[in-house]
Design a protein around this motif. Structure first.
Motif, PDB file in Angstrom:
ATOM      1  N   VAL A  94       0.842  -1.197   0.000  1.00 56.67           N
ATOM      2  CA  VAL A  94       0.000   0.000   0.000  1.00 56.67           C
ATOM      3  C   VAL A  94       0.877   1.245   0.000  1.00 56.67           C
ATOM      4  O   VAL A  94       0.602   2.217  -0.709  1.00 56.67           O
ATOM      5  CB  VAL A  94      -0.946  -0.008   1.203  1.00 56.67           C
ATOM      6  N   GLY A  95       1.956   1.218   0.770  1.00 59.91           N
ATOM      7  CA  GLY A  95       2.851   2.364   0.812  1.00 59.91           C
ATOM      8  C   GLY A  95       3.514   2.660  -0.517  1.00 59.91           C
ATOM      9  O   GLY A  95       3.829   3.808  -0.829  1.00 59.91           O
ATOM     10  N   SER A  96       3.695   1.625  -1.332  1.00 65.64           N
ATOM     11  CA  SER A  96       4.373   1.824  -2.615  1.00 65.64           C
ATOM     12  C   SER A  96       3.514   2.554  -3.637  1.00 65.64           C
ATOM     13  O   SER A  96       4.018   2.949  -4.690  1.00 65.64           O
ATOM     14  CB  SER A  96       4.811   0.472  -3.190  1.00 65.64           C
ATOM     15  N   VAL A  97       2.226   2.738  -3.353  1.00 65.17           N
ATOM     16  CA  VAL A  97       1.386   3.518  -4.268  1.00 65.17           C
ATOM     17  C   VAL A  97       1.457   5.000  -3.925  1.00 65.17           C
ATOM     18  O   VAL A  97       0.738   5.807  -4.512  1.00 65.17           O
ATOM     19  CB  VAL A  97      -0.088   3.039  -4.254  1.00 65.17           C
ATOM     20  N   GLY A  98       2.349   5.356  -3.001  1.00 69.18           N
ATOM     21  CA  GLY A  98       2.515   6.763  -2.657  1.00 69.18           C
ATOM     22  C   GLY A  98       2.759   7.671  -3.846  1.00 69.18           C
ATOM     23  O   GLY A  98       2.210   8.772  -3.903  1.00 69.18           O
ATOM     24  N   PRO A  99       3.587   7.254  -4.839  1.00 63.45           N
ATOM     25  CA  PRO A  99       3.775   8.120  -6.006  1.00 63.45           C
ATOM     26  C   PRO A  99       2.480   8.476  -6.713  1.00 63.45           C
ATOM     27  O   PRO A  99       2.314   9.604  -7.191  1.00 63.45           O
ATOM     28  CB  PRO A  99       4.694   7.279  -6.909  1.00 63.45           C
ATOM     29  N   LEU A 100       1.536   7.535  -6.775  1.00 66.69           N
ATOM     30  CA  LEU A 100       0.259   7.845  -7.414  1.00 66.69           C
ATOM     31  C   LEU A 100      -0.539   8.843  -6.593  1.00 66.69           C
ATOM     32  O   LEU A 100      -1.200   9.735  -7.143  1.00 66.69           O
ATOM     33  CB  LEU A 100      -0.544   6.551  -7.614  1.00 66.69           C
ATOM     34  N   PHE A 101      -0.487   8.708  -5.264  1.00 68.07           N
ATOM     35  CA  PHE A 101      -1.143   9.683  -4.395  1.00 68.07           C
ATOM     36  C   PHE A 101      -0.551  11.069  -4.612  1.00 68.07           C
ATOM     37  O   PHE A 101      -1.272  12.065  -4.703  1.00 68.07           O
ATOM     38  CB  PHE A 101      -0.976   9.278  -2.925  1.00 68.07           C
ATOM     39  N   LEU A 119       1.923   8.042 -14.206  1.00 69.99           N
ATOM     40  CA  LEU A 119       0.899   7.101 -13.766  1.00 69.99           C
ATOM     41  C   LEU A 119       1.321   5.660 -14.022  1.00 69.99           C
ATOM     42  O   LEU A 119       1.192   4.793 -13.152  1.00 69.99           O
ATOM     43  CB  LEU A 119      -0.424   7.410 -14.470  1.00 69.99           C
ATOM     44  N   VAL A 120       1.834   5.406 -15.207  1.00 70.25           N
ATOM     45  CA  VAL A 120       2.260   4.041 -15.541  1.00 70.25           C
ATOM     46  C   VAL A 120       3.453   3.628 -14.685  1.00 70.25           C
ATOM     47  O   VAL A 120       3.505   2.505 -14.157  1.00 70.25           O
ATOM     48  CB  VAL A 120       2.603   3.941 -17.044  1.00 70.25           C
ATOM     49  N   THR A 121       4.409   4.533 -14.514  1.00 76.28           N
ATOM     50  CA  THR A 121       5.591   4.221 -13.729  1.00 76.28           C
ATOM     51  C   THR A 121       5.218   3.937 -12.277  1.00 76.28           C
ATOM     52  O   THR A 121       5.749   3.013 -11.650  1.00 76.28           O
ATOM     53  CB  THR A 121       6.599   5.375 -13.793  1.00 76.28           C
ATOM     54  N   GLY A 122       4.300   4.733 -11.714  1.00 80.78           N
ATOM     55  CA  GLY A 122       3.851   4.493 -10.349  1.00 80.78           C
ATOM     56  C   GLY A 122       3.167   3.148 -10.195  1.00 80.78           C
ATOM     57  O   GLY A 122       3.376   2.435  -9.200  1.00 80.78           O
ATOM     58  N   ALA A 123       2.347   2.771 -11.170  1.00 78.63           N
ATOM     59  CA  ALA A 123       1.668   1.478 -11.108  1.00 78.63           C
ATOM     60  C   ALA A 123       2.670   0.326 -11.206  1.00 78.63           C
ATOM     61  O   ALA A 123       2.551  -0.688 -10.496  1.00 78.63           O
ATOM     62  CB  ALA A 123       0.636   1.386 -12.227  1.00 78.63           C
ATOM     63  N   VAL A 124       3.671   0.454 -12.076  1.00 79.56           N
ATOM     64  CA  VAL A 124       4.688  -0.597 -12.216  1.00 79.56           C
ATOM     65  C   VAL A 124       5.492  -0.729 -10.924  1.00 79.56           C
ATOM     66  O   VAL A 124       5.812  -1.842 -10.482  1.00 79.56           O
ATOM     67  CB  VAL A 124       5.614  -0.290 -13.408  1.00 79.56           C
ATOM     68  N   LEU A 270      11.628  -4.754 -11.441  1.00 86.92           N
ATOM     69  CA  LEU A 270      10.553  -3.890 -11.923  1.00 86.92           C
ATOM     70  C   LEU A 270      10.461  -2.612 -11.084  1.00 86.92           C
ATOM     71  O   LEU A 270      10.355  -1.500 -11.630  1.00 86.92           O
ATOM     72  CB  LEU A 270       9.218  -4.633 -11.889  1.00 86.92           C
ATOM     73  N   ALA A 271      10.473  -2.764  -9.762  1.00 83.64           N
ATOM     74  CA  ALA A 271      10.327  -1.595  -8.887  1.00 83.64           C
ATOM     75  C   ALA A 271      11.518  -0.656  -9.027  1.00 83.64           C
ATOM     76  O   ALA A 271      11.347   0.570  -9.080  1.00 83.64           O
ATOM     77  CB  ALA A 271      10.175  -2.050  -7.435  1.00 83.64           C
ATOM     78  N   PHE A 272      12.719  -1.208  -9.092  1.00 80.61           N
ATOM     79  CA  PHE A 272      13.896  -0.353  -9.233  1.00 80.61           C
ATOM     80  C   PHE A 272      13.904   0.344 -10.596  1.00 80.61           C
ATOM     81  O   PHE A 272      14.220   1.526 -10.703  1.00 80.61           O
ATOM     82  CB  PHE A 272      15.166  -1.178  -9.059  1.00 80.61           C
ATOM     83  N   GLY A 273      13.538  -0.393 -11.648  1.00 77.10           N
ATOM     84  CA  GLY A 273      13.460   0.223 -12.971  1.00 77.10           C
ATOM     85  C   GLY A 273      12.433   1.333 -13.022  1.00 77.10           C
ATOM     86  O   GLY A 273      12.669   2.384 -13.635  1.00 77.10           O
ATOM     87  N   ALA A 274      11.279   1.132 -12.359  1.00 75.08           N
ATOM     88  CA  ALA A 274      10.252   2.177 -12.319  1.00 75.08           C
ATOM     89  C   ALA A 274      10.740   3.388 -11.543  1.00 75.08           C
ATOM     90  O   ALA A 274      10.435   4.535 -11.898  1.00 75.08           O
ATOM     91  CB  ALA A 274       8.973   1.626 -11.684  1.00 75.08           C
ATOM     92  N   THR A 275      11.515   3.153 -10.471  1.00 73.31           N
ATOM     93  CA  THR A 275      12.073   4.272  -9.708  1.00 73.31           C
ATOM     94  C   THR A 275      13.002   5.113 -10.569  1.00 73.31           C
ATOM     95  O   THR A 275      12.930   6.346 -10.580  1.00 73.31           O
ATOM     96  CB  THR A 275      12.831   3.740  -8.483  1.00 73.31           C
ATOM     97  N   VAL A 276      13.879   4.445 -11.323  1.00 72.81           N
ATOM     98  CA  VAL A 276      14.801   5.173 -12.202  1.00 72.81           C
ATOM     99  C   VAL A 276      14.030   5.901 -13.297  1.00 72.81           C
ATOM    100  O   VAL A 276      14.300   7.069 -13.611  1.00 72.81           O
ATOM    101  CB  VAL A 276      15.834   4.201 -12.811  1.00 72.81           C
ATOM    102  N   ALA A 277      13.046   5.214 -13.900  1.00 77.27           N
ATOM    103  CA  ALA A 277      12.255   5.838 -14.965  1.00 77.27           C
ATOM    104  C   ALA A 277      11.487   7.048 -14.444  1.00 77.27           C
ATOM    105  O   ALA A 277      11.347   8.058 -15.141  1.00 77.27           O
ATOM    106  CB  ALA A 277      11.283   4.818 -15.563  1.00 77.27           C
TER     107      ALA A 277
END
Length: 332
Positions: A94-101, A119-124, A270-277
């Motif tokens: 749940v905490g990892s959806v913080g970027p979307l919030f 939006l896509v990066t936050g979901a990934v 996936l999570a690390f790649g989304a963070t960099v992206a």
């Protein structure tokens, strides 16, 4: 300082927070989430206040209290409550959806339009974190889920408001972190003593654990976090948050002997790649906005210069014959 260096220093905050679970389970007394939150926040806040030697003034007493409640006072207890009641790392998911919030709150409070990339990066990122920390479990505890959502919303709102309000003139991130940690700790204190009673007996391991949480995990980390908020966009900062559960997984594997499955390794990638992206996307957008702002300023200045140049210079009128003084021969 270059933006990349600022990002790396800010990233140290969620990396440090990722060690909290291991320290809590291995060094601290069990079942004392409020006391642990208090020991993290208040000593760190008082230390930073002593170092910064600046107190809020005017409206900043109220702003510091609001930010301290959102980032610390409400976030810590809700986070610990969700961690104790939810199985298999659901709180981290749940905490990892913080970027979307933060993307949504930035649109409402900062006027920043959400992009499809964010939006896509936050979901990934959220999906990747779920693969890392989520294990099979039975029915979810409704109060735990509510606490996890509320803690994420609280920290996200605090991050965006910190960006919106900035800092008073002459006040650095050290003092700002001290204000918020102290306000949050003072908010937690009565709840800890009311709901959990007197402080537990502490041995050497517990004292060492609390010192680590108060100094490196909180005082230094929140100073770096608020410093990053002042120099980066709110979206850039919050896209570093998934590094916390990823660090927790790595620490569990390296220090506690917890195995990592291929699915977890995939989720980490996936999570690390989304963070960099997320950093690359928001960084380019911020740079484009800065360039656009500079061009607009240049055009505005050029327009004003053009207007000044276009104003015709009107010569002083030369008196005509009728306006000239009459000659002596024509006077009566």
């Amino acid at each position: 300082m270059k933006r990349s260096a600022t990002v790396l220093l800010t990233a140290l905050a969620p990396v440090s927070w990722g060690t909290t679970y291991a320290v809590t389970t291995e060094f601290l007394p069990a079942d004392r989430p409020l006391f642990t939150g208090l020991m993290r926040a208040l000593p760190a806040g008082l230390l930073l206040l002593a170092l910064g030697r600046v107190l809020p003034r005017g409206v900043w007493w109220g702003k510091a209290a609001v930010l301290g409640a959102l980032n610390i006072g409400a976030f810590f207890p809700l986070l610990f409550l969700s961690a104790y009641r939810l199985p298999g790392g659901m709180a981290a998911v749940v905490g990892s959806v913080g970027p979307l919030f933060v993307v949504g709150l930035s649109a409402l409070l900062l006027g920043q339009r959400p992009t499809a990339r964010n939006l896509v990066t936050g979901a990934v990122a959220a999906f990747g974190v779920s693969l890392v920390v989520l294990k099979a479990a039975g029915a979810l505890d409704a109060l735990g889920v509510l606490a996890a959502v509320a803690s994420t919303a609280s920290m996200s709102a605090g991050t965006v408001l910190t960006k919106k309000w900035g800092r008073p003139d002459g006040v650095g991130p050290l003092a700002l972190a001290g204000w918020q940690l102290t306000a949050g700790g003072l908010l937690i204190a009565p709840l800890a003593f009311l709901l959990e009673g007197a402080p537990p007996a502490l041995d050497g391991r517990a004292v060492g654990g609390y010192l680590y949480l108060a100094l490196a995990n909180t005082a230094v980390s929140y100073w770096l976090w608020f410093r990053g908020i002042g120099r980066l966009s709110a979206t850039q900062v919050t896209f570093l948050a998934p590094l916390s559960p990823l660090t927790a997984a790595v620490v569990g594997w390296a220090a506690l002997g917890q195995a990592l499955t291929p699915v977890q390794l995939t989720g980490m990638a996936l999570a690390f790649g989304a963070t960099v992206a997320g950093q690359l996307g928001t960084g380019r957008l911020a740079a484009a906005r800065r360039v656009t702002g500079r061009l607009a300023g240049v055009r505005s200045s050029a327009g004003r210069l053009g207007e000044d140049a276009a104003v015709p210079t009107t010569p002083s009128p030369t008196p005509g014959p009728a306006a000239r003084e009459p000659s002596p021969t024509t006077r009566s």
